[in-house]
Design a protein around this motif. Structure first.
Motif, PDB file in Angstrom:
ATOM      1  N   ASP A 114       0.831  -1.209   0.000  1.00 55.38           N
ATOM      2  CA  ASP A 114       0.000   0.000   0.000  1.00 55.38           C
ATOM      3  C   ASP A 114       0.863   1.256   0.000  1.00 55.38           C
ATOM      4  N   LYS A 115       1.937   1.233   0.791  1.00 55.83           N
ATOM      5  CA  LYS A 115       2.833   2.393   0.867  1.00 55.83           C
ATOM      6  C   LYS A 115       3.552   2.619  -0.460  1.00 55.83           C
ATOM      7  N   LEU A 131       1.026  -9.180 -15.120  1.00 56.08           N
ATOM      8  CA  LEU A 131       0.521 -10.517 -14.826  1.00 56.08           C
ATOM      9  C   LEU A 131      -0.246 -10.476 -13.511  1.00 56.08           C
ATOM     10  N   SER A 132      -1.088 -11.472 -13.268  1.00 59.02           N
ATOM     11  CA  SER A 132      -1.951 -11.439 -12.089  1.00 59.02           C
ATOM     12  C   SER A 132      -1.181 -11.586 -10.789  1.00 59.02           C
ATOM     13  N   GLY A 133       0.011 -12.191 -10.831  1.00 59.06           N
ATOM     14  CA  GLY A 133       0.762 -12.437  -9.599  1.00 59.06           C
ATOM     15  C   GLY A 133       1.750 -11.356  -9.235  1.00 59.06           C
ATOM     16  N   GLU A 134       1.617 -10.168  -9.797  1.00 56.24           N
ATOM     17  CA  GLU A 134       2.556  -9.078  -9.523  1.00 56.24           C
ATOM     18  C   GLU A 134       1.955  -8.095  -8.520  1.00 56.24           C
ATOM     19  N   PHE A 135       2.832  -7.529  -7.687  1.00 57.78           N
ATOM     20  CA  PHE A 135       2.402  -6.558  -6.689  1.00 57.78           C
ATOM     21  C   PHE A 135       3.348  -5.364  -6.690  1.00 57.78           C
ATOM     22  N   PRO A 136       2.886  -4.211  -6.229  1.00 61.55           N
ATOM     23  CA  PRO A 136       3.687  -2.984  -6.350  1.00 61.55           C
ATOM     24  C   PRO A 136       4.914  -2.915  -5.457  1.00 61.55           C
ATOM     25  N   ASP A 137       5.041  -3.822  -4.473  1.00 65.92           N
ATOM     26  CA  ASP A 137       6.201  -3.770  -3.588  1.00 65.92           C
ATOM     27  C   ASP A 137       7.281  -4.773  -3.981  1.00 65.92           C
ATOM     28  N   PHE A 175      11.486   7.846  -0.180  1.00 65.13           N
ATOM     29  CA  PHE A 175      11.052   6.522  -0.626  1.00 65.13           C
ATOM     30  C   PHE A 175      12.097   5.470  -0.267  1.00 65.13           C
ATOM     31  N   PHE A 176      13.340   5.766  -0.525  1.00 62.70           N
ATOM     32  CA  PHE A 176      14.424   4.822  -0.245  1.00 62.70           C
ATOM     33  C   PHE A 176      14.482   4.489   1.241  1.00 62.70           C
ATOM     34  N   LEU A 177      14.422   5.508   2.076  1.00 67.02           N
ATOM     35  CA  LEU A 177      14.539   5.289   3.519  1.00 67.02           C
ATOM     36  C   LEU A 177      13.306   4.611   4.103  1.00 67.02           C
TER      37      LEU A 177
END
Length: 250
Positions: A114-115, A131-137, A175-177
């Motif tokens: 979510d972050k 693809l369906s198995g991908e997530f943003p993190d 974002f990095f930290l």
């Protein structure tokens, strides 16, 4: 005359500083973009062509050197070999899961996802999985986002928009930290240790080193020591009740 000379000197100094900063963030964008490409998706003929050709000397400067077999192996055979390694490392059950949510909570698509999604949205980028198995993190996606922010900073510097460049710089450092510092270097170490092929072993080692170099510039020594300890943690594993699994059919 003295005032005019001083002003001219200051202007020259500012120009040199901005040019140096521009070159640094351009290199950062290219480097992290390369890392993202190597980790986010399987290696293909185009990527291998770069590694074995145009990028060979550059990677050697970072200590990434492969044996002669890697440079002369048939491309099709090497692509197939690395595809197997990619699946075993990052996709198959028991892999070194590349998701921040798994590293921090033991489950997919939790708060870190979510972050990450919110960070993309605030920067004006839209995350779309292929693809369906991908997530943003996914660590590859997040390294790519870091590269994009460095690229945006470079673009602003090249047009002389220093406030916008500073905004992108602040965004990428935050974002990095917030989303990479506490787990990504340790993940790279574990993945490199698990890799069987020199390609992934050396690339992952290089990514870990680059992450620590970035952190050394962003945090003080006390925080750096804390991050070293945090990155020594094993991924979070949930305790499941065996009787519950039997009853539920899982």
């Amino acid at each position: 005359m003295q005032t005019t000379t001083t002003m001219a000197s200051e202007a020259t100094g500012d120009t040199v500083f901005i040019q140096n900063r521009l070159e640094e963030v351009q290199a950062l964008a290219g480097l992290f973009g390369f890392f993202s490409r190597c980790i986010e998706a399987e290696a293909d003929a185009a990527l291998l062509g770069l590694v074995r050709g145009e990028l060979r000397s550059t990677l050697a400067e970072f200590g990434v050197k492969f044996d002669e077999e890697f440079y002369h192996a048939p491309t099709e055979k090497l692509v197939e070999l690395l595809a197997e390694e990619f699946t075993g490392l990052f996709v198959a059950p028991g892999c070194v899961s590349p998701y921040a949510s798994v590293a921090e909570t033991g489950c997919l698509f939790k708060e870190p996802a979510d972050k990450a999604m919110e960070a993309y949205r605030q920067a004006g980028w839209d995350y779309q999985n292929r693809l369906s198995g991908e997530f943003p993190d996914h660590i590859g996606t997040m390294l790519g986002f870091y590269a994009n922010l460095a690229g945006a900073e470079a673009a602003a510097l090249s047009t002389g928009d220093i406030p916008l460049a500073d905004e992108h710089k602040q965004r990428r450092e935050t974002f990095f930290l917030d989303l990479l510092a506490e787990w990504a270097p340790g993940w790279c170490r574990r993945a490199a240790d698990a890799a069987l092929q020199p390609f992934y072993r050396q690339i992952l080692t290089m990514v870990e080193q680059a992450l620590w170099l970035e952190l050394e510039q962003l945090v003080d020594r006390r925080r750096l020591r804390e991050l070293v300890e945090l990155n020594r943690r094993e991924p979070k594993r949930l305790d499941y009740d065996a009787d519950f699994r039997k009853a539920s059919g899982l």
